[in-house]
Design an enzyme around this catalytic site. Structure first.
Site, PDB file in Angstrom:
ATOM      1  CG  ASP A 158      -0.440   5.905  10.988  1.00 40.75           C
ATOM      2  OD1 ASP A 158       0.648   6.204  10.434  1.00 40.75           O
ATOM      3  OD2 ASP A 158      -1.034   4.834  10.795  1.00 40.75           O
ATOM      4  N   GLY A 171       4.000   3.918  -1.474  1.00 39.75           N
ATOM      5  CA  GLY A 171       4.807   4.197  -2.663  1.00 39.75           C
ATOM      6  C   GLY A 171       6.167   3.561  -2.548  1.00 39.75           C
ATOM      7  N   GLY A 172       6.822   3.839  -1.407  1.00 38.48           N
ATOM      8  CA  GLY A 172       8.134   3.263  -1.179  1.00 38.48           C
ATOM      9  C   GLY A 172       8.445   3.256   0.294  1.00 38.48           C
ATOM     10  CG  MET A 173       9.089   1.394   4.418  1.00 39.19           C
ATOM     11  SD  MET A 173       7.962   0.366   5.349  1.00 39.19           S
ATOM     12  CE  MET A 173       6.434   1.242   5.116  1.00 39.19           C
ATOM     13  CD  GLU A 174      12.297   5.394   4.711  1.00 40.28           C
ATOM     14  OE1 GLU A 174      11.332   5.117   3.981  1.00 40.28           O
ATOM     15  OE2 GLU A 174      12.220   6.121   5.702  1.00 40.28           O
ATOM     16  CG  HIS A 221      11.792  10.149  -1.122  1.00 37.56           C
ATOM     17  ND1 HIS A 221      11.645  11.459  -0.713  1.00 37.56           N
ATOM     18  CD2 HIS A 221      11.450   9.381  -0.059  1.00 37.56           C
ATOM     19  CE1 HIS A 221      11.238  11.471   0.546  1.00 37.56           C
ATOM     20  NE2 HIS A 221      11.100  10.223   0.972  1.00 37.56           N
ATOM     21  CD  GLU A 222      11.346   5.583  -0.546  1.00 32.96           C
ATOM     22  OE1 GLU A 222      11.842   5.550   0.589  1.00 32.96           O
ATOM     23  OE2 GLU A 222      10.261   6.127  -0.795  1.00 32.96           O
ATOM     24  CD  GLU A 277      10.174  10.792   5.027  1.00 32.69           C
ATOM     25  OE1 GLU A 277      10.545  11.077   3.871  1.00 32.69           O
ATOM     26  OE2 GLU A 277      10.151   9.627   5.456  1.00 32.69           O
ATOM     27  CG  HIS A 287      14.552   7.848   3.256  1.00 35.57           C
ATOM     28  ND1 HIS A 287      14.468   8.728   4.308  1.00 35.57           N
ATOM     29  CD2 HIS A 287      13.332   7.866   2.655  1.00 35.57           C
ATOM     30  CE1 HIS A 287      13.244   9.253   4.344  1.00 35.57           C
ATOM     31  NE2 HIS A 287      12.537   8.753   3.341  1.00 35.57           N
ATOM     32  N   PRO A 318       0.765  -1.240   0.000  1.00 30.12           N
ATOM     33  CG  PRO A 318       0.048  -0.897   2.206  1.00 30.12           C
ATOM     34  CD  PRO A 318       0.843  -1.829   1.350  1.00 30.12           C
ATOM     35  CE1 TYR A 353       7.870  11.836   2.795  1.00 30.56           C
ATOM     36  CE2 TYR A 353       6.303  12.427   4.487  1.00 30.56           C
ATOM     37  CZ  TYR A 353       6.994  11.461   3.801  1.00 30.56           C
ATOM     38  OH  TYR A 353       6.838  10.143   4.111  1.00 30.56           O
TER      39      TYR A 353
HETATM   40 ZN   LIG Z   1      10.690   9.372   2.790  1.00 37.61          ZN
END
Ligand SMILES: [Zn+2]
Length: 257
Positions: free
Chosen positions: A204, A97-100, A124-125, A147, A128, A95, A212
């Site tokens: 959350d 976009g990206g997780m670093e 972006h990742e 961020e 990170h 779910p 960001y």
């Molecule tokens: Zn990020």
């Protein structure tokens, strides 16, 4: 696995055993394992992609600039400390976009669109690797340290590879979303600032583009005060000083001053 693979040996007739090792201290909120029908393809000296065999050609051609993105980020910042860098493009159920995750970015299949227009997510990742995974925020009230810096570096890389105007358009679009998020929270809410007060609430609830984009804008403003070269030297000092550490805005401020 978000660590370097050190060995693969036969476990039994049908399974292999893989060993992983990470000698770099990482924040415990980011360690990940992905399991599935997956294969790896190298895309350069130290980068590669992992995805389902049926998706491999599409994914590999979409991300064929990965090595260049990493080299450009490294040239702007400090040496890349993690060894290899891999993007795993997951099935459509993922779910985000990206997780670093260190060494291994988890990416949504929605970034593979065929025209490389979502490759900035990979940029972006990758960024990170310096801010988020190496220098890490101590708590979620300091999330912008992860961020804001990462968006800033991401746009430096984009400006280098696609032109300054490309990065400026991204900043402009980001500003629109920022303004919309701030209005949703209310301008006097701490969630509209980069120092949200989370006491009694879940992180959350405060998650938005504010850390960001407002973080990016603060850094962009700071750069305008001292010039690009001095600011880059500051960034490098900051990263090397707090490498493998978790910090707050206080440490940033002290380094800046
Ligand atoms: Zn990020």
């Amino acid at each position: 696995m978000s660590a370097n693979e050190t060995a693969v040996t036969a476990f039994n007739a049908t399974h292999n055993e893989s060993l992983f090792r990470c000698d770099i201290k990482i924040p415990s909120y980011l360690m990940a394992i992905v399991v599935g029908d997956l294969e790896y393809r190298s895309l350069g000296r130290r980068v590669g992609v992992i995805t389902e065999p049926s998706q491999m050609d599409r994914v590999a051609s979409e991300l064929d600039t990965l090595e260049n993105l990493l080299d450009t980020a490294e040239a702007y910042l400090t040496p890349y400390i993690w060894g290899n860098y891999t993007v795993v493009v997951l099935p459509p159920s993922f779910p985000f976009g990206g997780m670093e995750n260190p060494l291994l970015t988890f990416a949504s299949p929605t970034i593979i669109v065929g025209d490389k227009s979502q490759v900035y997510v990979a940029t972006h990742e990758i960024a990170h690797s310096w801010t988020g995974n190496d220098v890490t925020c101590r708590d979620w009230e300091n999330f912008w340290l992860n961020e804001g810096f990462t968006v800033f570096s991401e746009r430096k890389v984009s400006a280098q590879l696609f032109g300054a105007d490309f990065a400026k358009v991204e900043a402009l679009l980001g500003n629109s979303t920022l303004w919309s998020d701030m209005n949703t929270y209310g301008l006097s809410s701490t969630y509209s600032s980069i120092h949200p007060i989370l006491e009694g609430d879940t992180p959350d609830a405060a998650f938005s583009t504010v850390p960001y984009e407002k973080g990016f804008q603060l850094l962009y403003f700071m750069e305008s005060l001292v010039g690009e070269d001095t600011f880059r030297a500051f960034l490098q000092t900051y990263i090397l000083k707090y490498s493998q550490d978790s910090i707050t805005t206080i440490e940033l401020r002290q380094t800046w001053e």
